[in-house]
Motif scaffolding. Structure first.
Motif, PDB file in Angstrom:
ATOM      1  N   ASP A  21      -1.919   1.267  -2.947  1.00 17.45           N
ATOM      2  CA  ASP A  21      -3.043   0.876  -2.091  1.00 17.45           C
ATOM      3  C   ASP A  21      -3.662  -0.448  -2.524  1.00 17.45           C
ATOM      4  O   ASP A  21      -3.915  -1.335  -1.705  1.00 17.45           O
ATOM      5  CB  ASP A  21      -4.112   1.975  -2.115  1.00 17.45           C
ATOM      6  CG  ASP A  21      -4.954   1.984  -0.839  1.00 17.45           C
ATOM      7  OD1 ASP A  21      -4.750   1.097  -0.002  1.00 17.45           O
ATOM      8  OD2 ASP A  21      -5.802   2.869  -0.688  1.00 17.45           O
ATOM      9  N   ASN A  24      -2.704  -4.238  -1.444  1.00 18.99           N
ATOM     10  CA  ASN A  24      -3.199  -4.873  -0.221  1.00 18.99           C
ATOM     11  C   ASN A  24      -4.209  -5.971  -0.520  1.00 18.99           C
ATOM     12  O   ASN A  24      -4.336  -6.938   0.234  1.00 18.99           O
ATOM     13  CB  ASN A  24      -3.845  -3.818   0.682  1.00 18.99           C
ATOM     14  CG  ASN A  24      -2.826  -2.872   1.281  1.00 18.99           C
ATOM     15  OD1 ASN A  24      -2.072  -3.237   2.158  1.00 18.99           O
ATOM     16  ND2 ASN A  24      -2.798  -1.654   0.774  1.00 18.99           N
ATOM     17  N   PRO A 100       2.201   0.205   4.263  1.00 17.92           N
ATOM     18  CA  PRO A 100       0.888   0.310   3.601  1.00 17.92           C
ATOM     19  C   PRO A 100       0.002   1.379   4.228  1.00 17.92           C
ATOM     20  O   PRO A 100      -0.925   1.091   4.968  1.00 17.92           O
ATOM     21  CB  PRO A 100       0.295  -1.084   3.787  1.00 17.92           C
ATOM     22  CG  PRO A 100       0.889  -1.558   5.073  1.00 17.92           C
ATOM     23  CD  PRO A 100       2.273  -0.976   5.148  1.00 17.92           C
ATOM     24  N   THR A 264      -6.756  -0.312   2.847  1.00 20.66           N
ATOM     25  CA  THR A 264      -5.530  -0.646   3.571  1.00 20.66           C
ATOM     26  C   THR A 264      -5.831  -0.986   5.016  1.00 20.66           C
ATOM     27  O   THR A 264      -5.359  -1.995   5.554  1.00 20.66           O
ATOM     28  CB  THR A 264      -4.548   0.530   3.520  1.00 20.66           C
ATOM     29  OG1 THR A 264      -4.225   0.811   2.159  1.00 20.66           O
ATOM     30  CG2 THR A 264      -3.267   0.209   4.277  1.00 20.66           C
TER      31      THR A 264
END
Length: 311
Positions: A21, A24, A100, A264
C-alpha cells in the motif's frame, strides 16, 4: 485462550500493508526518475513510521471507528483470525498482478464478512457507513484536488516541480502512516479487548505498528509502482507534483475529519485527475479490482469463519 497469538497475524497484515500500500506514495517520483527506488522506499518508510507515531499521540478517532464496526462476542478469536487472513490473502494476490488495491478496504471487508458469518446483529451499521463515506471521499477529493492543482500550478522550471515531488511523496507517506496506522491500532484494540475487556492501547502499540509498516515499505512493492506511476497515465514533473499535492490534501482533510480512508484510492484518483488520458485497459483493471475487493474479502472471511467454527 489468550488473544495475544493473533497479534502475530495482525503483524503480518501490517507488514503486507507497508509492502503493497505504501508504495503508492512514491509511485510518481520513482516513475518520473526524480528518486531511485531504494532511496524513495527508505524515505517512505521513515515518513510512514513518523505518521503512525505522531498521529497516535494526537487522536485515535479512526482507530475507534474500526474498533466499533462489529461486536464478535465469544467467537471473537475466530472472527478476527478469519478477517486478518482474508486481508493478507487478498493483498498478496493483488501484489502478484501489480494491482494497487487498498488493504484498508480489504480489512473492513474482512471484519464485515466475519461479523455477518456470526449473525447480522453482530455488525454495527453506523461506523461501517462512516467508513464507506470515507472511501468515496478519498476517490472524489483525490481526483478533484489533483485536477485543481494541475490547473492552478504555474508553468515553472521542471527542476522546481521535481524537487516538489520529493516533498509531496514524503507528506503522502506520512499521511498514509497516520491513516492506516490508526486502522490497525483499532484492530489491535479489538484483539487486546479480549483480555482486558474494553478499548485499550498500550504505549508499545503505536511503536510496534510503525516499525512493522516501515519494514514492509522497505521490502518493496515495485510492481505496484510500475502500474500506478508508469502504466496508468503519463506524468510530467508538473503533473506529478499536482498529483502529490492533491493526494496529500485529500488525506489530510479526511484525517482531520476522522474518516478512515484509503491512501491507494486517494493517490490513484489524484494521479488520474492530474495526468493525461489514462490507459483504458489499466484503469479498467484497477476499477474491477476495487469493485471486487469488498465482496471478495468479505466472502473469504465469511467462509473462513464458517470453516473454523465447524473445525
Amino acid at each position: 485462550m489468550s488473544a495475544y497469538p493473533i497479534l502475530f497475524l495482525l503483524a503480518a497484515v501490517i507488514l503486507v500493508n507497508g509492502w503493497t500500500d505504501a508504495p503508492n506514495a512514491i509511485a510518481a517520483p520513482v516513475a518520473a526518475g526524480v528518486l531511485p527506488f531504494p532511496l524513495a522506499a527508505a524515505l517512505a518508510a521513515v515518513c510512514n513510521l513518523l505518521g503512525v507515531v505522531c498521529t497516535a499521540r494526537v487522536s485515535d478517532a479512526v482507530a475507534r471507528t474500526l474498533y466499533s464496526i462489529a461486536d464478535f462476542g465469544p467467537q471473537a478469536l475466530t472472527a478476527l483470525s478469519a478477517a486478518l487472513s482474508a486481508t493478507v490473502l487478498w493483498a498478496v494476490f493483488a501484489w502478484r498482478f501489480g494491482v494497487p488495491t487498498s488493504e484498508s478496504h480489504a480489512l473492513v471487508a474482512g471484519l464485515t464478512g466475519s461479523a455477518l458469518a456470526l449473525g447480522t446483529e453482530r455488525l454495527h451499521l453506523a461506523p461501517l457507513a462512516w467508513v464507506g463515506l470515507g472511501l468515496i471521499l478519498s476517490l472524489a477529493l483525490g481526483f478533484l484536488l489533483g485536477r485543481l492543482f494541475r490547473a492552478r500550478l504555474p508553468h515553472c522550471r521542471e527542476a522546481l516541480y521535481r524537487r516538489g515531488q520529493i516533498l509531496g511523496a514524503a507528506l503522502t507517506a506520512f499521511l498514509h502512516g497516520a491513516q492506516d496506522g490508526q486502522k490497525f491500532l483499532g484492530v489491535m484494540a479489538l484483539i487486546l479487548a479480549l483480555d482486558c475487556g474494553g478499548y485499550s492501547l498500550p504505549h508499545w502499540a503505536s511503536r510496534a505498528c510503525a516499525l512493522l509498516m516501515a519494514l514492509g515499505t522497505l521490502i518493496g512493492g515495485r510492481r505496484i509502482i510500475d502500474t500506478v506511476g508508469r502504466k496508468l497515465v503519463t506524468l510530467d514533473p508538473r503533473a506529478g507534483f499536482a498529483a502529490e499535492a492533491g493526494c496529500a490534501a485529500a488525506l489530510a482533510l479526511c484525517t482531520l475529519w476522522g474518516f478512515p480512508v484509503s491512501t491507494t484510492h486517494a493517490k490513484t484518483a489524484a494521479i488520474l485527475g492530474a495526468g493525461a488520458a489514462p490507459d483504458g485497459k489499466v484503469a479498467g483493471s484497477l476499477g474491477l479490482a476495487w469493485l471486487l475487493t469488498f465482496p471478495a474479502c468479505g466472502f473469504l472471511a465469511f467462509f473462513l469463519v464458517k470453516c473454523l467454527l465447524l473445525w
